[in-house]
Design a protein around this motif. Structure first.
Motif, PDB file in Angstrom:
ATOM      1  N   CYS A  58      41.054  40.019  63.924  1.00  0.00           N
ATOM      2  CA  CYS A  58      39.716  39.798  63.252  1.00  0.00           C
ATOM      3  C   CYS A  58      38.765  39.610  64.689  1.00  0.00           C
ATOM      4  O   CYS A  58      38.862  38.776  65.527  1.00  0.00           O
ATOM      5  N   GLU A  97      35.325  39.494  64.202  1.00  0.00           N
ATOM      6  CA  GLU A  97      34.021  39.228  63.921  1.00  0.00           C
ATOM      7  C   GLU A  97      34.131  37.774  63.632  1.00  0.00           C
ATOM      8  O   GLU A  97      35.043  37.164  63.070  1.00  0.00           O
ATOM      9  N   TYR A  98      33.257  36.947  64.297  1.00  0.00           N
ATOM     10  CA  TYR A  98      33.461  35.516  64.492  1.00  0.00           C
ATOM     11  C   TYR A  98      33.358  35.112  62.880  1.00  0.00           C
ATOM     12  O   TYR A  98      32.230  35.217  62.162  1.00  0.00           O
ATOM     13  N   CYS A  99      34.175  34.254  62.454  1.00  0.00           N
ATOM     14  CA  CYS A  99      34.290  33.754  61.199  1.00  0.00           C
ATOM     15  C   CYS A  99      34.391  32.251  60.791  1.00  0.00           C
ATOM     16  O   CYS A  99      34.466  31.976  59.770  1.00  0.00           O
ATOM     17  N   MET A 112      42.947  33.982  63.792  1.00  0.00           N
ATOM     18  CA  MET A 112      43.074  35.219  62.673  1.00  0.00           C
ATOM     19  C   MET A 112      43.629  36.116  63.335  1.00  0.00           C
ATOM     20  O   MET A 112      42.854  37.376  63.323  1.00  0.00           O
ATOM     21  N   HIS A 137      34.412  39.387  57.926  1.00  0.00           N
ATOM     22  CA  HIS A 137      35.496  39.290  59.076  1.00  0.00           C
ATOM     23  C   HIS A 137      35.550  40.919  59.670  1.00  0.00           C
ATOM     24  O   HIS A 137      34.537  41.706  59.182  1.00  0.00           O
ATOM     25  N   HIS A 153      38.697  31.304  63.714  1.00  0.00           N
ATOM     26  CA  HIS A 153      38.557  32.752  63.947  1.00  0.00           C
ATOM     27  C   HIS A 153      39.676  33.328  65.141  1.00  0.00           C
ATOM     28  O   HIS A 153      40.020  34.290  64.896  1.00  0.00           O
TER      29      HIS A 153
END
Ligand code: CUA
Length: 153
Positions: free
Chosen positions: A135, A137-139, A146, A100, A143
């Protein structure tokens, strides 16, 4: 080897050594090396290990706070944080699953939070207001959902 060739080889090696000395000085003497990647943790057992067995916001000194935070798909725990204006806040974070990121737009706080690693970042909040924590960061599928917020007052 030609004289000129030799001269330029020596010059380029000298430049390299100078750069390495500067970077080494900044990293080790001034402590400007990357702050992350120092502490590791078993990502399977985050909940059982201190300090992540008790996530939350803790007052640790005069206007100093620690935010012990876990990131997981797709939430920050704790969310909806509140700190006083001017507080120095150290975020201590790890991920419980995938990679993340944490970013607070309008501040310099921007970092990756990886499973198995403990990320620490300190941020001073001098302006009151509501700040978005997101967030970056592609999670996974959630995503874009988030995010949470930190209220400074
Ligand atoms: Cu977590 Cu994107």
């Amino acid at each position: 080897m030609g004289k000129l060739e030799e001269t330029w080889m020596i010059v380029s090696v000298i430049i390299l050594v100078i750069f390495m000395a500067i970077v080494g000085y900044q990293t080790f003497a001034l402590g400007m090396g990357p702050p992350s990647n120092k502490d590791i943790i078993d990502p399977q057992k985050v909940d059982e290990q201190a300090p992540f067995d008790e996530p939350g916001v803790f007052e640790v000194g005069e206007n100093k706070y620690e935010v012990v935070m876990t990131l997981e798909t797709f939430a920050f725990n704790p969310g909806d944080i509140e700190v006083p204006v001017g507080a120095e806040v150290e975020f201590i974070m790890t991920s419980k699953d995938v990679s993340h990121g944490i970013q607070i737009p309008g501040t310099n706080l921007n970092a990756m939070v990886l499973p198995g690693h403990i990320q620490r970042i300190t941020q001073v909040f001098n302006e009151p207001g509501e700040y978005l924590i997101l967030c970056n960061e592609y999670c996974g599928i959630g995503h874009q959902a988030m995010f949470t917020k930190i209220t400074v007052k």
